[in-house]
Design an enzyme around this catalytic site. Structure first.
Site, mmCIF file in Angstrom:
data_model
loop_
_atom_site.group_PDB
_atom_site.id
_atom_site.type_symbol
_atom_site.label_atom_id
_atom_site.label_comp_id
_atom_site.label_asym_id
_atom_site.label_seq_id
_atom_site.Cartn_x
_atom_site.Cartn_y
_atom_site.Cartn_z
ATOM 1 N N HIS A 199 -28.424 -82.527 24.390
ATOM 2 C CA HIS A 199 -27.773 -82.081 25.859
ATOM 3 C C HIS A 199 -26.127 -82.228 24.813
ATOM 4 C CE1 HIS A 199 -26.545 -86.345 27.047
ATOM 5 N NE2 HIS A 199 -27.850 -86.937 26.656
ATOM 6 N N CYS A 323 -20.581 -93.762 28.761
ATOM 7 C CA CYS A 323 -21.876 -94.420 28.407
ATOM 8 C C CYS A 323 -21.376 -95.671 28.633
ATOM 9 C CB CYS A 323 -22.207 -94.885 27.057
ATOM 10 S SG CYS A 323 -22.989 -93.286 26.159
#
Ligand SMILES: *Cc1c(COP(=O)(O)O)cnc(C)c1O
Length: 381
Positions: A199, A323
Site C-alpha cells: 500500500h 502510525c
C-alpha cells in the site's frame, strides 16, 4: 480533496484494483487445491513472485509474501535472531526506524539481545563509518532503513551493505518507503533481507513481501500449512498479491518519470513554503531525499492543529508519523534529528505522488499561510 499523505498510504492504481477484482471473482480457488481453479490461483501467485523478484534483481525463490511491512520487519529481525543467536546477541539499528523495527528490537532486548541504536545527524543520516564503530565481535545483524517515512531522508544503504557483507554480518533494510519509488538492486546494494509493503506504492493494504537472500537461514514466524515452503503458512492472499504485483509493475515502469515529476512538485512546494512563510524550517536532507517528501517545522505551532485545520480545507496531511498519531508523544524521528520536544510536536509532513498538480500545491501554500498566521497571532495573545 487534496491528498498529501502518500507516506501513510497511497491510492491504489486502477490496474491494481482490476487485478484484485479478477482474482476475487474468477480465480477464487485455494492455491493449494489441485483442480484448475486452485492451480490457476497458484500460478497467479508464482507469476507475481517472478514479477516482483525481477524488480529488485532477486530470484523468485527469495521472495516471500507477507501481510505487509510490519510483518516483514518482525519476521526479518526475530527470525535472524532465532537462527543466528548462537553466534552473537548484538544488533545495530538507528534511532529513526519505523516502530515495526524499533518495537521489535525492544522485544528482542527483553529476550536477551543487545541493540545499539545509532544516533543520526540533524539531517537524519548515519554513515557507514558510524556503523563500523558500533560493530562488535558478537554483532549478527545490521538493520538500517532505506528511506525514512517521516523526514524522507535516504540513507547510505549501499555503503552500509558493503560493510556488513565484508564483516560477514547480515544486513536488513526496511525499504517500505523506497520500494517502487527508488531503484533497488539487492546484489549491488549487498542487501540480505528487505521489507516492502503494497500500500506504499499504489497497491492494496495488508500485503507486502520480504526478500531473503538465498543461503540466509530464516525460521518461520508463524506455524501452519505448507504454503511458501512452510516458511510462511496460511492461505495466500491471492487478491492482495495480484494487486501488489500490478502496482509493482507499474511503479517499476513509471519510476523515472514519476520521480522527476514528484521531485519537481516537491521542490516547488519547498521553495514556496520557505520563501513565503517566515520561520518555516525544512526537516531532513535536501539532496538525499525521497522524491515525494516534504517535512517542515513551524516552531511553536502544534502540528496536530495545523493538520486539523488543513483537514477542514479538504487537505490530507500528517504531523510526524501517521502510525503515532493519536499518541501525544512527539515524533521520535524529530527528537532524533535534534528537535526539542516542542519543535518535534510542530512537524508537518506533506507527501505527494505523481498524481498531484502544481495547482493543488499552490492551494496548500495559500491555506498554510493563512493557518500559520492565524495560529501565530492567537499564540501571541
Ligand atoms: C508504513 C511503513 C511500515 C509498515 O508497513 P505496513 O504495511 O503498514 O505494516 C514499515 N516501515 C516503514 C518505513 C513504513 O513507512
Amino acid at each position: 480533496m487534496i491528498y498529501l499523505d502518500n507516506a501513510a498510504t497511497t491510492k491504489p492504481y486502477p490496474e491494481a484494483v482490476d487485478a484484485m477484482m479478477d482474482t476475487l471473482t474468477e480465480l477464487y480457488g485455494n492455491p493449494s487445491a489441485i483442480y484448475s481453479l486452485g492451480s490457476g490461483a497458484k500460478k497467479r501467485v508464482n507469476l507475481a513472485k517472478r514479477t516482483i523478484a525481477a524488480t529488485i534483481g532477486a530470484k523468485p525463490t527469495e521472495i516471500f509474501f507477507t501481510s505487509g511491512g510490519t510483518e516483514s520487519d518482525n519476521w526479518a529481525l526475530r527470525s535472524v535472531c532465532e537462527a543466528y543467536g548462537n553466534r552473537g546477541k548484538h544488533i545495530i539499528t538507528t534511532g529513526i526506524e519505523h516502530h515495526a523495527v524499533l518495537h521489535t528490537c525492544e522485544y528482542l532486548e527483553r529476550q536477551g539481545f543487545e541493540v545499539t541504536y545509532l544516533e543520526v545527524n540533524s539531517f537524519g543520516l548515519v554513515s557507514a563509518e558510524d556503523v563500523k564503530k558500533a560493530i562488535r565481535p558478537d554483532t549478527i545483524l545490521i538493520s538500517v532503513m532505506f528511506a525514512n517515512n517521516e523526514i524522507g531522508t535516504v540513507l547510505p544503504v549501499e555503503e552500509i551493505g558493503a560493510l556488513a557483507r565484508e564483516r560477514g554480518i547480515l544486513f536488513h533494510t526496511d525499504a517500505v518507503q523506497a520500494y517502487g519509488h527508488l531503484p533497488i538492486r539487492v546484489e549491488k546494494l549487498h542487501i540480505d533481507l528487505l521489507s516492502a509493503s503494497g500500500h506504499k506504492f499504489h497497491g492494496p493494504k495488508g500485503v507486502g513481501f520480504l526478500y531473503v537472500r538465498s543461503g540466509v537461514m530464516l525460521p518461520p514466524l508463524l506455524y501452519g500449512g505448507a504454503q511458501e515452503r512452510g516458511l510462511r503458512p496460511g492461505t495466500e492472499n491471492v487478491p492482495g498479491i495480484a494487486g501488489m504485483e500490478a502496482a509493482a509493475k507499474l511503479s517499476a515502469d513509471r519510476m523515472e518519470e514519476n520521480r522527476r515529476r514528484e521531485e519537481q512538485l516537491r521542490d516547488h512546494l519547498i521553495d514556496r513554503l520557505e520563501k513565503e512563510i517566515p520561520h518555516c524550517i525544512l526537516n531532513g536532507d535536501r539532496e538525499r531525499r525521497l522524491p515525494g517528501n516534504v517535512n517542515v517545522t513551524f516552531p511553536g505551532l502544534p502540528g496536530e492543529t495545523i493538520v486539523l485545520m488543513l483537514s477542514h480545507k479538504g487537505i490530507c496531511a500528517s504531523s510526524g508519523s501517521a502510525c503515532t498519531s493519536g499518541e501525544v508523544d512527539p515524533s521520535h524521528v524529530g527528537r532524533a534529528i535534534g528537535l526539542n520536544e516542542r519543535d518535534a510536536n510542530s512537524m508537518l509532513r506533506l507527501t505527494l505522488s505523481a498524481e498531484n498538480t502544481l495547482e493543488e500545491l499552490d492551494t496548500v501554500v495559500e491555506e498554510l499561510k493563512e493557518i500559520v498566521e492565524k495560529l501565530r497571532s492567537a499564540m501571541k495573545r
